[in-house]
Design an enzyme around this catalytic site. Sequence first.
Site, PDB file in Angstrom:
ATOM      1  N   GLY A 188      -8.578  -1.778  -0.664  1.00 45.02           N
ATOM      2  CA  GLY A 188      -7.175  -1.411  -0.463  1.00 45.02           C
ATOM      3  C   GLY A 188      -6.974  -0.895   0.953  1.00 45.02           C
ATOM      4  O   GLY A 188      -6.178  -0.002   1.211  1.00 45.02           O
TER       5      GLY A 188
ATOM      6  N   GLY B  52      -3.411  -0.600   3.149  1.00 49.65           N
ATOM      7  CA  GLY B  52      -2.317   0.296   2.759  1.00 49.65           C
ATOM      8  C   GLY B  52      -2.098   1.419   3.754  1.00 49.65           C
ATOM      9  O   GLY B  52      -2.810   1.526   4.761  1.00 49.65           O
ATOM     10  N   GLN B  53      -1.121   2.287   3.434  1.00 48.60           N
ATOM     11  CA  GLN B  53      -0.759   3.361   4.375  1.00 48.60           C
ATOM     12  C   GLN B  53      -1.956   4.263   4.666  1.00 48.60           C
ATOM     13  O   GLN B  53      -2.269   4.529   5.828  1.00 48.60           O
ATOM     14  CB  GLN B  53       0.382   4.201   3.762  1.00 48.60           C
ATOM     15  CG  GLN B  53       0.907   5.281   4.680  1.00 48.60           C
ATOM     16  CD  GLN B  53       1.801   6.302   3.973  1.00 48.60           C
ATOM     17  OE1 GLN B  53       1.805   6.388   2.751  1.00 48.60           O
ATOM     18  NE2 GLN B  53       2.541   7.068   4.744  1.00 48.60           N
TER      19      GLN B  53
ATOM     20  N   ILE C 178       2.438  11.315   1.885  1.00 53.74           N
ATOM     21  CA  ILE C 178       1.771  11.201   3.184  1.00 53.74           C
ATOM     22  C   ILE C 178       2.740  10.603   4.210  1.00 53.74           C
ATOM     23  O   ILE C 178       3.388   9.582   3.952  1.00 53.74           O
ATOM     24  CB  ILE C 178       0.517  10.310   3.095  1.00 53.74           C
ATOM     25  CG1 ILE C 178      -0.428  10.805   2.006  1.00 53.74           C
ATOM     26  CG2 ILE C 178      -0.192  10.234   4.451  1.00 53.74           C
ATOM     27  CD1 ILE C 178      -1.052  12.155   2.256  1.00 53.74           C
TER      28      ILE C 178
ATOM     29  N   ASP D  40      -9.131  -6.073   1.144  1.00 49.90           N
ATOM     30  CA  ASP D  40      -7.836  -6.002   0.448  1.00 49.90           C
ATOM     31  C   ASP D  40      -7.550  -7.383  -0.141  1.00 49.90           C
ATOM     32  O   ASP D  40      -8.330  -8.320   0.017  1.00 49.90           O
ATOM     33  CB  ASP D  40      -6.729  -5.556   1.422  1.00 49.90           C
ATOM     34  CG  ASP D  40      -5.647  -4.757   0.697  1.00 49.90           C
ATOM     35  OD1 ASP D  40      -5.309  -3.648   1.166  1.00 49.90           O
ATOM     36  OD2 ASP D  40      -5.177  -5.225  -0.364  1.00 49.90           O
TER      37      ASP D  40
ATOM     38  N   LYS E 161      -2.877   7.986 -12.871  1.00 54.31           N
ATOM     39  CA  LYS E 161      -3.675   8.874 -12.026  1.00 54.31           C
ATOM     40  C   LYS E 161      -4.286   9.998 -12.865  1.00 54.31           C
ATOM     41  O   LYS E 161      -5.444  10.383 -12.673  1.00 54.31           O
ATOM     42  CB  LYS E 161      -2.830   9.443 -10.889  1.00 54.31           C
ATOM     43  CG  LYS E 161      -2.506   8.429  -9.788  1.00 54.31           C
ATOM     44  CD  LYS E 161      -3.778   7.901  -9.115  1.00 54.31           C
ATOM     45  CE  LYS E 161      -3.494   6.931  -7.985  1.00 54.31           C
ATOM     46  NZ  LYS E 161      -4.739   6.404  -7.371  1.00 54.31           N
TER      47      LYS E 161
ATOM     48  N   TYR F  75       2.642   5.587 -12.864  1.00 52.83           N
ATOM     49  CA  TYR F  75       1.721   5.914 -11.755  1.00 52.83           C
ATOM     50  C   TYR F  75       1.031   7.248 -12.031  1.00 52.83           C
ATOM     51  O   TYR F  75      -0.197   7.341 -11.976  1.00 52.83           O
ATOM     52  CB  TYR F  75       2.511   5.990 -10.450  1.00 52.83           C
ATOM     53  CG  TYR F  75       1.755   6.472  -9.245  1.00 52.83           C
ATOM     54  CD1 TYR F  75       2.041   7.717  -8.678  1.00 52.83           C
ATOM     55  CD2 TYR F  75       0.771   5.689  -8.655  1.00 52.83           C
ATOM     56  CE1 TYR F  75       1.366   8.161  -7.560  1.00 52.83           C
ATOM     57  CE2 TYR F  75       0.094   6.134  -7.518  1.00 52.83           C
ATOM     58  CZ  TYR F  75       0.398   7.363  -6.989  1.00 52.83           C
ATOM     59  OH  TYR F  75      -0.281   7.809  -5.871  1.00 52.83           O
TER      60      TYR F  75
ATOM     61  N   ARG G 224      -5.352  -9.450   0.714  1.00 48.13           N
ATOM     62  CA  ARG G 224      -5.091 -10.453   1.768  1.00 48.13           C
ATOM     63  C   ARG G 224      -5.493  -9.845   3.112  1.00 48.13           C
ATOM     64  O   ARG G 224      -5.553  -8.613   3.249  1.00 48.13           O
ATOM     65  CB  ARG G 224      -3.617 -10.851   1.760  1.00 48.13           C
ATOM     66  CG  ARG G 224      -2.626  -9.746   2.120  1.00 48.13           C
ATOM     67  CD  ARG G 224      -1.185 -10.266   2.098  1.00 48.13           C
ATOM     68  NE  ARG G 224      -0.735 -10.497   0.719  1.00 48.13           N
ATOM     69  CZ  ARG G 224      -0.175  -9.527  -0.030  1.00 48.13           C
ATOM     70  NH1 ARG G 224      -0.046  -8.297   0.446  1.00 48.13           N
ATOM     71  NH2 ARG G 224       0.224  -9.780  -1.252  1.00 48.13           N
TER      72      ARG G 224
HETATM   73  C1  VAH Z   1       4.249   8.042  -4.174  1.00 48.07           C
HETATM   74  N1  VAH Z   1       3.324   8.332  -1.946  1.00 48.07           N
HETATM   75  O1  VAH Z   1       5.313   8.440  -3.723  1.00 48.07           O
HETATM   76  C2  VAH Z   1       2.975   8.353  -3.363  1.00 48.07           C
HETATM   77  C3  VAH Z   1       2.414   9.718  -3.694  1.00 48.07           C
HETATM   78  C4  VAH Z   1       2.893  12.124  -4.185  1.00 48.07           C
HETATM   79  C5  VAH Z   1       3.464  10.759  -3.976  1.00 48.07           C
HETATM   80  O2  VAH Z   1       1.484   9.637  -4.698  1.00 48.07           O
HETATM   81  O3  VAH Z   1       4.150   7.407  -5.204  1.00 48.07           O
END
Ligand code: VAH
Length: 342
Positions: free
Chosen positions: A9, A12-13, A172, A35, A146, A142, A37
């Site tokens: 990955g 990514g950012q 971030i 990644d 996590k 998400y 691509r």
């Molecule tokens: C999001 N940048 O916004 C991520 C992060 C705390 C947020 O996990 O989904």
Amino acid sequence: MKETIIILGANGQIGSELALALRNKFGKENVITSDIRPPQQLEEGDIFETANVLDKNLLKELFLKYKPTQIYLLAAMLSATGEQYPQKAWDLNMNGLLNVLDLAVELGIKKIFWPSSIAVFGPHSPKIDTPQYCVMDPNSIYGISKLSGERLVEYYHAKYGLDIRSIRYPGIISWKTAPGGGTTDYAVHIFFEALAKGAYTSFLSENTALPMMYMDDAVRATIELMDAPAENLTIRSSYNLAGISFTPTEIAQEIKKILPNFDMSYADGDPRQAIADSWPKSINDEYAQKDWNWKLEYNLEDLTREMIENLKTNKQQWVELLNLERKENLSAGPKWRSNSHV
Ligand code: VAH
């Protein structure tokens, strides 16, 4: 012992900036980025391999080819995009992690970094100074993935002795790579648009306080955690990291100190508001301070100055990123941008 690092990955950012830092630390020849691509650009000597974390056989070939001593697993679908594709988010975030964990056990790869997020907290978690241990009832796919991932990494550490380390990243903020489909993305877009248009319409309401962190602090925290003596680490789920908490109003005021004509407005009804409302406003990171001597360096004033100065001197970069954002947003519908890595 010679270290060989694989970053999954890596486009990514966070992955793209971790790759820069790890190449500087270990040498380009010892860092393999990967990644789904190829990246838009590779420098002379950069090693890149295309791999999908959901293809376990391909991952195994990659690990056998390079025999990594450390793996950074950053491939994930973030909160906002995850709500648009919940099944895909669960599949990528969970099965991608399980593939890496099981291969690490099979091949004896000891050290792994896996990012968690403040998204693991939910509506009934304490909102202010949220502790390491508390009620955690995330209601985004998400956040659920996590929190489940945290249970898995702690289990694989206890059962198989894998040295997996993790941080609950706040939002971030960085200028080198556009964010990928998160709820906190507004805090990056605001800088790009402030410079490109002198104005920004926030999709989060003016008083939505969220924990954030400048990328340089996030990368340093990750490397400091990975360098810490294993015996000092008392958290094997994922470490809280506080960063700095601010609202859209507060970051807009900070930008206006440098760009006095900047105009901030607010849009109602964005689905990401409900996600943000379920997250903490501020985090307690006493365990990170105690176990591996964590100290933040960039406050809101520092972050704002760094973002504006770097975007001003890298104008071409963010114009391209904004065009990419617009193209992808247009293709992905009015509000969402699909992306599959951190
Ligand atoms: C999001 N940048 O916004 C991520 C992060 C705390 C947020 O996990 O989904």
